[in-house]
Design a protein around this motif. Structure first.
Motif: not given
Length: 156
Positions: A24-40
């Motif tokens: 449903s969301t290819p690359g979901a794990e990469r997307i999550v990690r990128k969003a985590a870095r950007a948030t902090l």
């Protein structure tokens, strides 16, 4: 995976509990990690942090929501603060709800996932949206972080 974000280092463990996320969301794990870095980075945090993000289904999130919040229905994201400084806590996302919301709001699933990860991490950092003032502060930070990721304002 641990990455530097400005003055913060982030270790974000992604746990794939529902394999349908991969379709449903290819690359979901990469997307999550990128969003985590950007948030902090956007929250201007310094130091070392870790968190877990579980990519689950509506059934699991519904049971957690019923158990922990007394709401017997799925929700898009749940955040569980650890109470520790370095380990922020856990986030759980419900695939079907996230996908349905993305379709209804005419958003790319990856963008909506990024937004919900940012939102969930901000809860781990102590932000909330219980009052209008708190909501405005949290949403402004979400907008800034998402803009850095190239994602349109989710509240417009």
């Amino acid at each position: 995976m641990t990455r530097a974000t400005g003055n913060a280092r982030v270790s974000c463990t992604v746990i794939l509990l529902d394999r349908a996320w991969s379709r449903s969301t290819p690359g979901a794990e990469r997307i999550v990690r990128k969003a985590a870095r950007a948030t902090l980075a956007g929250a201007r945090r310094t130091g070392r942090y870790s968190l877990n993000v579980a990519l689950a289904d509506d059934g699991l999130v519904r049971s957690l929501n019923a158990r922990d919040r007394g709401k017997d229905k799925p929700t898009n994201v749940l955040s569980y603060r650890s109470g520790e400084k370095a380990f922020l806590g856990d986030i759980v996302l419900a695939r079907q709800t996230v996908q349905c919301e993305a379709r209804q709001q005419k958003k790319a699933p990856a963008d909506h996932l990024s937004h919900l990860v940012v939102h969930g991490i901000l809860h781990l950092l102590g932000y909330d949206h219980e009052t209008e003032t708190d909501a405005a502060r949290m949403e402004a930070l979400e907008r800034r972080v998402l803009a850095k990721l190239g994602i349109a304002d989710p509240y417009s």
